[in-house]
Design an enzyme around this catalytic site. Structure first.
Site, PDB file in Angstrom:
ATOM      1  N   LYS A  15     -25.832 -15.875 -31.256  1.00  0.00           N
ATOM      2  CA  LYS A  15     -24.805 -16.454 -32.139  1.00  0.00           C
ATOM      3  C   LYS A  15     -24.616 -17.948 -31.846  1.00  0.00           C
ATOM      4  CE  LYS A  15     -21.566 -13.619 -30.746  1.00  0.00           C
ATOM      5  NZ  LYS A  15     -22.356 -12.897 -29.719  1.00  0.00           N
ATOM      6  N   ARG A  90     -13.297 -10.285 -33.416  1.00  0.00           N
ATOM      7  CA  ARG A  90     -14.017  -9.315 -32.600  1.00  0.00           C
ATOM      8  C   ARG A  90     -13.373  -7.941 -32.633  1.00  0.00           C
ATOM      9  NH1 ARG A  90     -16.653 -13.103 -28.738  1.00  0.00           N
ATOM     10  NH2 ARG A  90     -17.713 -11.898 -27.146  1.00  0.00           N
ATOM     11  N   ARG A 129     -30.082 -16.754 -19.246  1.00  0.00           N
ATOM     12  CA  ARG A 129     -29.504 -17.881 -20.001  1.00  0.00           C
ATOM     13  C   ARG A 129     -29.021 -19.000 -19.068  1.00  0.00           C
ATOM     14  NH1 ARG A 129     -24.735 -16.812 -24.143  1.00  0.00           N
ATOM     15  NH2 ARG A 129     -23.840 -15.677 -22.397  1.00  0.00           N
ATOM     16  N   ARG A 162     -23.509 -18.802 -16.571  1.00  0.00           N
ATOM     17  CA  ARG A 162     -22.127 -18.348 -16.765  1.00  0.00           C
ATOM     18  C   ARG A 162     -21.789 -17.217 -15.801  1.00  0.00           C
ATOM     19  NH1 ARG A 162     -21.398 -17.638 -23.232  1.00  0.00           N
ATOM     20  NH2 ARG A 162     -20.375 -15.728 -22.514  1.00  0.00           N
ATOM     21  N   ARG A 173     -19.779  -6.064 -21.057  1.00  0.00           N
ATOM     22  CA  ARG A 173     -19.568  -6.799 -22.319  1.00  0.00           C
ATOM     23  C   ARG A 173     -20.244  -6.062 -23.478  1.00  0.00           C
ATOM     24  NH1 ARG A 173     -21.951 -12.307 -20.728  1.00  0.00           N
ATOM     25  NH2 ARG A 173     -21.769 -12.786 -22.939  1.00  0.00           N
TER      26      ARG A 173
HETATM   27  P1  AP5 Z   1     -26.782 -17.126 -27.161  1.00  0.00           P
HETATM   28  O1  AP5 Z   1     -27.039 -17.914 -28.407  1.00  0.00           O
HETATM   29  O2  AP5 Z   1     -26.092 -17.819 -26.035  1.00  0.00           O
HETATM   30  O3  AP5 Z   1     -26.102 -15.723 -27.513  1.00  0.00           O
HETATM   31  P2  AP5 Z   1     -24.618 -15.382 -28.012  1.00  0.00           P
HETATM   32  O4  AP5 Z   1     -24.752 -14.340 -29.058  1.00  0.00           O
HETATM   33  O5  AP5 Z   1     -23.881 -16.635 -28.367  1.00  0.00           O
HETATM   34  O6  AP5 Z   1     -24.075 -14.731 -26.686  1.00  0.00           O
HETATM   35  P3  AP5 Z   1     -22.685 -14.933 -25.910  1.00  0.00           P
HETATM   36  O7  AP5 Z   1     -22.882 -14.301 -24.574  1.00  0.00           O
HETATM   37  O8  AP5 Z   1     -22.226 -16.349 -25.893  1.00  0.00           O
HETATM   38  O9  AP5 Z   1     -21.766 -14.093 -26.790  1.00  0.00           O
HETATM   39  P4  AP5 Z   1     -20.524 -13.377 -26.346  1.00  0.00           P
HETATM   40  O10 AP5 Z   1     -20.057 -12.962 -27.674  1.00  0.00           O
HETATM   41  O11 AP5 Z   1     -20.638 -12.295 -25.353  1.00  0.00           O
HETATM   42  O12 AP5 Z   1     -19.705 -14.472 -25.508  1.00  0.00           O
HETATM   43  P5  AP5 Z   1     -18.494 -15.414 -25.891  1.00  0.00           P
HETATM   44  O13 AP5 Z   1     -18.722 -16.708 -25.263  1.00  0.00           O
HETATM   45  O14 AP5 Z   1     -18.201 -15.346 -27.345  1.00  0.00           O
HETATM   46  O15 AP5 Z   1     -28.226 -16.586 -26.657  1.00  0.00           O
HETATM   47  C1  AP5 Z   1     -28.338 -15.821 -25.472  1.00  0.00           C
HETATM   48  C2  AP5 Z   1     -29.659 -16.151 -24.753  1.00  0.00           C
HETATM   49  O16 AP5 Z   1     -30.756 -15.733 -25.564  1.00  0.00           O
HETATM   50  C3  AP5 Z   1     -29.863 -17.667 -24.525  1.00  0.00           C
HETATM   51  O17 AP5 Z   1     -30.480 -17.846 -23.285  1.00  0.00           O
HETATM   52  C4  AP5 Z   1     -30.801 -18.093 -25.674  1.00  0.00           C
HETATM   53  O18 AP5 Z   1     -31.605 -19.197 -25.330  1.00  0.00           O
HETATM   54  C5  AP5 Z   1     -31.607 -16.827 -25.911  1.00  0.00           C
HETATM   55  N1  AP5 Z   1     -31.985 -16.640 -27.300  1.00  0.00           N
HETATM   56  C6  AP5 Z   1     -31.210 -16.851 -28.400  1.00  0.00           C
HETATM   57  N2  AP5 Z   1     -31.889 -16.548 -29.520  1.00  0.00           N
HETATM   58  C7  AP5 Z   1     -33.115 -16.097 -29.118  1.00  0.00           C
HETATM   59  C8  AP5 Z   1     -34.263 -15.624 -29.819  1.00  0.00           C
HETATM   60  N3  AP5 Z   1     -34.294 -15.535 -31.160  1.00  0.00           N
HETATM   61  N4  AP5 Z   1     -35.340 -15.256 -29.087  1.00  0.00           N
HETATM   62  C9  AP5 Z   1     -35.325 -15.326 -27.712  1.00  0.00           C
HETATM   63  N5  AP5 Z   1     -34.267 -15.771 -26.997  1.00  0.00           N
HETATM   64  C10 AP5 Z   1     -33.172 -16.161 -27.695  1.00  0.00           C
HETATM   65  O19 AP5 Z   1     -17.271 -14.647 -25.163  1.00  0.00           O
HETATM   66  C11 AP5 Z   1     -17.117 -14.671 -23.763  1.00  0.00           C
HETATM   67  C12 AP5 Z   1     -15.827 -13.950 -23.394  1.00  0.00           C
HETATM   68  O20 AP5 Z   1     -14.691 -14.649 -23.966  1.00  0.00           O
HETATM   69  C13 AP5 Z   1     -15.684 -12.509 -23.918  1.00  0.00           C
HETATM   70  O21 AP5 Z   1     -16.312 -11.584 -23.059  1.00  0.00           O
HETATM   71  C14 AP5 Z   1     -14.144 -12.361 -23.956  1.00  0.00           C
HETATM   72  O22 AP5 Z   1     -13.640 -12.120 -22.666  1.00  0.00           O
HETATM   73  C15 AP5 Z   1     -13.677 -13.728 -24.419  1.00  0.00           C
HETATM   74  N6  AP5 Z   1     -13.580 -13.804 -25.891  1.00  0.00           N
HETATM   75  C16 AP5 Z   1     -14.323 -14.600 -26.715  1.00  0.00           C
HETATM   76  N7  AP5 Z   1     -13.979 -14.408 -27.998  1.00  0.00           N
HETATM   77  C17 AP5 Z   1     -12.996 -13.448 -27.992  1.00  0.00           C
HETATM   78  C18 AP5 Z   1     -12.267 -12.804 -29.022  1.00  0.00           C
HETATM   79  N8  AP5 Z   1     -12.470 -13.102 -30.328  1.00  0.00           N
HETATM   80  N9  AP5 Z   1     -11.348 -11.882 -28.658  1.00  0.00           N
HETATM   81  C19 AP5 Z   1     -11.106 -11.589 -27.366  1.00  0.00           C
HETATM   82  N10 AP5 Z   1     -11.804 -12.150 -26.341  1.00  0.00           N
HETATM   83  C20 AP5 Z   1     -12.746 -13.085 -26.657  1.00  0.00           C
END
Ligand code: AP5
Length: 222
Positions: A15, A90, A129, A162, A173
């Site tokens: 994402k 979410r 990552r 991270r 997660r």
């Molecule tokens: P990346 O693009 O970083 O993936 P992502 O989907 O953004 O993953 P996140 O871990 O950031 O999502 P998340 O939803 O768990 O975390 P968030 O920060 O929102 O790609 C991942 C890896 O794959 C990278 O190394 C990349 O290079 C590689 N990659 C990407 N595309 C690829 C491809 N096509 N082929 C190969 N490799 C590829 O949330 C963190 C925490 O914050 C949550 O756990 C929660 O505690 C809190 N939080 C955030 N939002 C909320 C909410 N709305 N409500 C409540 N708590 C929340």
């Protein structure tokens, strides 16, 4: 009318990676709830202190706290013509709150790209990552390595892993995603907004599928 796009997908689906590309292409601000929480954590704000435990355990931060944080962000002037939301909503309660707040801003959710990736791929993606300290640019040690190890290609800042990318937290997660966020797929499918994209393809192919899918939904979006 403003354009609001919600990116859906499990942790590690890509994402953040896609949001950086697509938001630039569409000229929309990239609003990442995870990035905003991490900024609060770094600055040790009250919100950061509250979110810390949830994030460390890989759980969702409370809905009301998250909703008011996003409301504040979306009410800023740079979102007047819309935004690309990454990580919010979410839960169904967050999705209902988003619809209500966008109605106040004379907008609505226009499209919901869902980046689909099988569970077994996610762990390898997240544990490999590396993220840039300055602006959150994302790399992967095998699939998308930086030109110089440990340094961001785009702004020269240091890369870090991270805290919530440890294997144990990643597994939690993913479980939390299945239990609390998966219902949104049906929620947005019923609303006719879901655009499913195969997230196991190359980063470039995922971007082009996303952009062409969005263009089909509305010529005014892409
Ligand atoms: P990346 O693009 O970083 O993936 P992502 O989907 O953004 O993953 P996140 O871990 O950031 O999502 P998340 O939803 O768990 O975390 P968030 O920060 O929102 O790609 C991942 C890896 O794959 C990278 O190394 C990349 O290079 C590689 N990659 C990407 N595309 C690829 C491809 N096509 N082929 C190969 N490799 C590829 O949330 C963190 C925490 O914050 C949550 O756990 C929660 O505690 C809190 N939080 C955030 N939002 C909320 C909410 N709305 N409500 C409540 N708590 C929340």
């Amino acid at each position: 009318m403003p354009t609001f796009i919600v990116l859906l997908g499990p942790p590690g689906a890509g994402k953040g990676t896609q949001a950086q590309i697509v938001s630039q292409k569409l000229g929309l601000p990239h609003i990442s709830s995870g990035d905003i929480f991490r900024e609060h954590l770094k600055n040790q704000t009250e919100l950061g202190k509250l979110a810390k435990g949830f994030m460390e355990r890989g759980e969702l931060v409370l809905d009301d706290v998250t909703i008011s944080m996003i409301r504040e962000r979306l009410s800023r002037p740079d979102c007047a013509s819309g935004a690309l939301l990454d990580g919010f909503p979410r839960t169904p309660a967050q999705a209902d709150a988003l619809a209500a707040m966008l109605a106040e801003f004379n907008g609505r959710v226009n499209a919901v790209p869902y980046i689909k990736v099988a569970e077994q791929v996610l762990v390898e993606r997240l544990t490999g990552r590396w993220t840039c300290k300055a602006q959150g640019h994302v790399y992967h040690e095998r699939h998308n390595p930086p030109k110089v190890a440990g340094i961001c290609d785009l702004d020269g800042s240091e890369l870090y892993q991270r805290d919530d990318d440890k294997a144990e937290t990643v597994l939690n997660r993913i479980q939390v995603y299945f239990a609390q966020t998966m219902p949104l797929i049906e929620y947005y499918q019923k609303a006719g907004l879901l655009l499913e994209v195969d997230g196991t393809q190359s980063i470039e192919k995922v971007s082009s599928d996303l952009l062409s899918g969005l263009a089909k939904i509305s010529k005014s979006i892409a």
